[in-house]
Design a protein around this motif. Sequence first.
Motif, PDB file in Angstrom:
ATOM      1  N   LEU A  74       0.814  -1.213   0.000  1.00 53.82           N
ATOM      2  CA  LEU A  74       0.000   0.000   0.000  1.00 53.82           C
ATOM      3  C   LEU A  74       0.846   1.261   0.000  1.00 53.82           C
ATOM      4  CD1 LEU A  74      -2.844  -1.080   2.460  1.00 53.82           C
ATOM      5  CD2 LEU A  74      -2.743  -1.275  -0.026  1.00 53.82           C
ATOM      6  N   THR A  75       2.026   1.223   0.612  1.00 59.15           N
ATOM      7  CA  THR A  75       2.871   2.421   0.628  1.00 59.15           C
ATOM      8  C   THR A  75       3.432   2.746  -0.750  1.00 59.15           C
ATOM      9  OG1 THR A  75       4.750   1.028   1.263  1.00 59.15           O
ATOM     10  CG2 THR A  75       3.527   2.104   3.042  1.00 59.15           C
ATOM     11  N   ALA A  76       3.418   1.785  -1.664  1.00 56.50           N
ATOM     12  CA  ALA A  76       3.994   1.992  -2.995  1.00 56.50           C
ATOM     13  C   ALA A  76       2.935   2.308  -4.052  1.00 56.50           C
ATOM     14  CB  ALA A  76       4.787   0.754  -3.423  1.00 56.50           C
ATOM     15  N   VAL A  77       1.653   2.297  -3.675  1.00 57.60           N
ATOM     16  CA  VAL A  77       0.596   2.580  -4.652  1.00 57.60           C
ATOM     17  C   VAL A  77       0.675   4.041  -5.066  1.00 57.60           C
ATOM     18  CG1 VAL A  77      -1.889   2.637  -5.046  1.00 57.60           C
ATOM     19  CG2 VAL A  77      -0.889   0.781  -3.713  1.00 57.60           C
ATOM     20  N   GLU A  78       0.613   4.293  -6.359  1.00 56.71           N
ATOM     21  CA  GLU A  78       0.715   5.654  -6.872  1.00 56.71           C
ATOM     22  C   GLU A  78      -0.415   6.528  -6.342  1.00 56.71           C
ATOM     23  OE1 GLU A  78       0.703   3.512 -10.595  1.00 56.71           O
ATOM     24  OE2 GLU A  78       2.116   5.005 -11.358  1.00 56.71           O
ATOM     25  N   GLY A 133     -25.408 -17.052 -10.093  1.00 56.42           N
ATOM     26  CA  GLY A 133     -24.987 -17.510 -11.405  1.00 56.42           C
ATOM     27  C   GLY A 133     -23.871 -16.703 -12.024  1.00 56.42           C
ATOM     28  N   GLU A 134     -23.259 -15.797 -11.263  1.00 59.75           N
ATOM     29  CA  GLU A 134     -22.181 -14.992 -11.804  1.00 59.75           C
ATOM     30  C   GLU A 134     -20.969 -15.843 -12.149  1.00 59.75           C
ATOM     31  OE1 GLU A 134     -23.145 -14.843  -8.619  1.00 59.75           O
ATOM     32  OE2 GLU A 134     -23.886 -12.856  -8.069  1.00 59.75           O
ATOM     33  N   THR A 135     -20.205 -15.392 -13.128  1.00 61.83           N
ATOM     34  CA  THR A 135     -18.950 -16.058 -13.465  1.00 61.83           C
ATOM     35  C   THR A 135     -17.746 -15.199 -13.118  1.00 61.83           C
ATOM     36  OG1 THR A 135     -19.071 -15.233 -15.728  1.00 61.83           O
ATOM     37  CG2 THR A 135     -20.018 -17.408 -15.299  1.00 61.83           C
ATOM     38  N   ALA A 136     -17.991 -13.969 -12.651  1.00 64.55           N
ATOM     39  CA  ALA A 136     -16.920 -13.084 -12.191  1.00 64.55           C
ATOM     40  C   ALA A 136     -17.484 -12.211 -11.085  1.00 64.55           C
ATOM     41  CB  ALA A 136     -16.369 -12.234 -13.333  1.00 64.55           C
ATOM     42  N   MET A 137     -16.623 -11.782 -10.189  1.00 62.79           N
ATOM     43  CA  MET A 137     -17.084 -11.015  -9.035  1.00 62.79           C
ATOM     44  C   MET A 137     -15.970 -10.106  -8.513  1.00 62.79           C
ATOM     45  SD  MET A 137     -18.551 -12.453  -5.371  1.00 62.79           S
ATOM     46  CE  MET A 137     -20.144 -12.947  -6.061  1.00 62.79           C
ATOM     47  N   VAL A 138     -16.336  -8.874  -8.155  1.00 60.03           N
ATOM     48  CA  VAL A 138     -15.458  -8.030  -7.350  1.00 60.03           C
ATOM     49  C   VAL A 138     -15.621  -8.502  -5.915  1.00 60.03           C
ATOM     50  CG1 VAL A 138     -14.906  -5.706  -6.582  1.00 60.03           C
ATOM     51  CG2 VAL A 138     -15.687  -6.074  -8.925  1.00 60.03           C
ATOM     52  N   LEU A 139     -14.645  -9.212  -5.409  1.00 60.10           N
ATOM     53  CA  LEU A 139     -14.745  -9.799  -4.079  1.00 60.10           C
ATOM     54  C   LEU A 139     -14.553  -8.752  -2.984  1.00 60.10           C
ATOM     55  CD1 LEU A 139     -12.584 -12.935  -4.856  1.00 60.10           C
ATOM     56  CD2 LEU A 139     -15.062 -12.913  -4.581  1.00 60.10           C
ATOM     57  N   ALA A 140     -13.557  -7.904  -3.152  1.00 61.77           N
ATOM     58  CA  ALA A 140     -13.230  -6.916  -2.126  1.00 61.77           C
ATOM     59  C   ALA A 140     -12.466  -5.793  -2.783  1.00 61.77           C
ATOM     60  CB  ALA A 140     -12.406  -7.556  -1.010  1.00 61.77           C
ATOM     61  N   GLU A 141     -12.280  -4.726  -2.032  1.00 62.49           N
ATOM     62  CA  GLU A 141     -11.460  -3.626  -2.524  1.00 62.49           C
ATOM     63  C   GLU A 141     -10.674  -3.028  -1.369  1.00 62.49           C
ATOM     64  OE1 GLU A 141     -14.694   0.065  -2.313  1.00 62.49           O
ATOM     65  OE2 GLU A 141     -13.809  -0.521  -4.208  1.00 62.49           O
ATOM     66  N   LEU A 142      -9.491  -2.554  -1.682  1.00 60.64           N
ATOM     67  CA  LEU A 142      -8.680  -1.733  -0.788  1.00 60.64           C
ATOM     68  C   LEU A 142      -8.791  -0.305  -1.292  1.00 60.64           C
ATOM     69  CD1 LEU A 142      -5.605  -4.120  -0.690  1.00 60.64           C
ATOM     70  CD2 LEU A 142      -7.077  -3.630   1.270  1.00 60.64           C
ATOM     71  N   TYR A 143      -9.178   0.639  -0.424  1.00 61.81           N
ATOM     72  CA  TYR A 143      -9.405   2.000  -0.884  1.00 61.81           C
ATOM     73  C   TYR A 143      -8.897   3.008   0.134  1.00 61.81           C
ATOM     74  CZ  TYR A 143     -13.552   1.966   2.169  1.00 61.81           C
ATOM     75  OH  TYR A 143     -14.405   1.878   3.252  1.00 61.81           O
ATOM     76  N   ARG A 144      -8.502   4.172  -0.361  1.00 65.20           N
ATOM     77  CA  ARG A 144      -7.966   5.231   0.488  1.00 65.20           C
ATOM     78  C   ARG A 144      -9.082   5.874   1.299  1.00 65.20           C
ATOM     79  NH1 ARG A 144      -2.694   6.588  -1.152  1.00 65.20           N
ATOM     80  NH2 ARG A 144      -2.173   5.938  -3.287  1.00 65.20           N
ATOM     81  N   ARG A 145      -8.799   6.173   2.554  1.00 62.15           N
ATOM     82  CA  ARG A 145      -9.762   6.863   3.403  1.00 62.15           C
ATOM     83  C   ARG A 145      -9.027   7.545   4.554  1.00 62.15           C
ATOM     84  NH1 ARG A 145     -14.045   8.492   1.742  1.00 62.15           N
ATOM     85  NH2 ARG A 145     -15.047   6.506   1.322  1.00 62.15           N
ATOM     86  N   ALA A 146      -9.242   8.855   4.693  1.00 61.74           N
ATOM     87  CA  ALA A 146      -8.725   9.633   5.824  1.00 61.74           C
ATOM     88  C   ALA A 146      -7.218   9.466   6.000  1.00 61.74           C
ATOM     89  CB  ALA A 146      -9.455   9.251   7.106  1.00 61.74           C
ATOM     90  N   GLY A 147      -6.477   9.466   4.890  1.00 61.43           N
ATOM     91  CA  GLY A 147      -5.037   9.351   4.957  1.00 61.43           C
ATOM     92  C   GLY A 147      -4.525   7.933   5.116  1.00 61.43           C
ATOM     93  N   GLY A 148      -5.408   6.955   5.215  1.00 61.49           N
ATOM     94  CA  GLY A 148      -5.012   5.554   5.331  1.00 61.49           C
ATOM     95  C   GLY A 148      -5.701   4.696   4.296  1.00 61.49           C
ATOM     96  N   TRP A 149      -5.830   3.408   4.596  1.00 61.32           N
ATOM     97  CA  TRP A 149      -6.462   2.460   3.682  1.00 61.32           C
ATOM     98  C   TRP A 149      -7.496   1.640   4.445  1.00 61.32           C
ATOM     99  CZ3 TRP A 149      -5.573   1.708  -1.607  1.00 61.32           C
ATOM    100  CH2 TRP A 149      -4.522   2.463  -2.144  1.00 61.32           C
TER     101      TRP A 149
END
Length: 513
Positions: A70-74, A119-135
């Motif tokens: 996470l520290t290296a994400v642009e 019946g889905e064949t693909a799914m967004v399972l989770a996400e990491l997202y920026r919030r309040a200066g953190g993740w």
Amino acid sequence: MIKGGNAFVPTVPLRVAVRNGLDVSALLLTEQGRVRGDGDIVFHGAPVHPSGAVRLLGDAHGTAWLEASLTAVEDEIVRVLVVGSTEGGAMRNVHGLSVESFAPDGTSVARYEVTDAGGETAMVLAELYRRAGGWKFRAVGQGYVNGLVGLVTDHGVDVADAPPAPAAAPVQTPAPIQTPVPFQVPAPAPVQAPAAAAAPFQVPAPGPVPFQAPAPAAPAAPFQVPAPGPVPFQVPAPAPAAAPAPAPFQVPAPGQVPAPAPAPVSMQAAPAPVSAQGPPQPAPEVPAAGHWSYGAVFEPYAQSGRDNDVITVEGLPPGPVIFELAIRGDGYTGLWPLTRFNKEGDNLISSCEENYRGRVLTQVPGSGRLRLKLKAEGPWQLRVLPVAAATRLTEEELEGGGPDVLLHTGGTADLVIQYRGDDYLKVNFYELAGHDDPTALPEEENVVSEVGKRREAVPLPEGPVIVQLEYADGPWRARLKGLQPRSGPSNDDGMASVTDIRTAQGRSWWSRS
């Protein structure tokens, strides 16, 4: 963690485990919710992001591993989606479907078990997202019946309809990853930018693809989606889209028999507090004189229902309005405005609070037709109100819980907020003095962005000012202190007009006192 739940995670290199037997990829998204190009897709053909921040580590015993430093994400990247897909069956046939994130010492910091896959064949399972200066880590669980092609297209990937590339010679697969605790995070290897432009996204032939280490000097293999095969089960037919299918490719329809569509949920509009008529009709604007000169006034629109739905309100004046929502239930609550292409806009509500209640700002387009997608579990009531109906701040203490929209119409003052929630508190100001466009809000000023219980005091400019508690999942109190007289000419009629609007339209169905 339940679907829709979120929690802060340490801003360190994390390892994410996806179980069981799924093909895993990651999408790195900007604030617009889209990738910048093929380089922002991490998959088996390009297992390392050009920045080195996100990489696939291979799989062992049905568990695929993804590393996110996470520290290296642009800085331009605000979300990292963790995506799973199948090669033949549906997600509901995947046993023990889950995603779990581990800190460098092997401690599990977030875990989500998917229990409602269909019946889905693909799914967004989770996400990491920026919030309040953190993740933060969010359990998403959003499936796509039209597969990985539909998922990535929704996030800005241009899928080229080209024949599959020849399979590369297999290379030695890394040793299987053992139990996640403890482990050492390897230093990221330098990644050399490719000499040529990335190959277009292509629909590939199905079949297992051996994990390949990236070759710095060679261009990345094209991102490929397995071609659909015979499906031995029935998949509900997706609802017809308002917009045409995305170009520039055609995806062959799998040989499946659609299941009957579910029966529509019965909806009845609740009587509005002011008028029992249907959709609201625009009313004359508040006179420009006095302390309030912003936005049109209209009769509130009220509706009640149950569980997930799409809300449509016709005949509203273009510009910002207040959306008031109360739900009796303990599941996830989400709200998104829909664009004219029937696509989700920026998320307005994302809460796991029991018996959610709150007010948020949203924008009515020039057509006067407001459409919102509501995700809820349980009975709900909603109202659409003019901005002038916001609760007015005074020196008397105001109590509330959840997001809200408040109005300051006096002179300069200090806003004092006591927050008793455990999650994120975000407060914005919209200064309306000198802003003469009632169809759009001025630029917001973020004055509070903190996590957990606290007391904040922030200076308020002279009104009118909209005070938006954008995120506030918990009880709070707010009041003015040191309130000064307005610098301009006083106009009691203007101040009274604001109070009269709020009184005429009634208070919320939940108590604020």
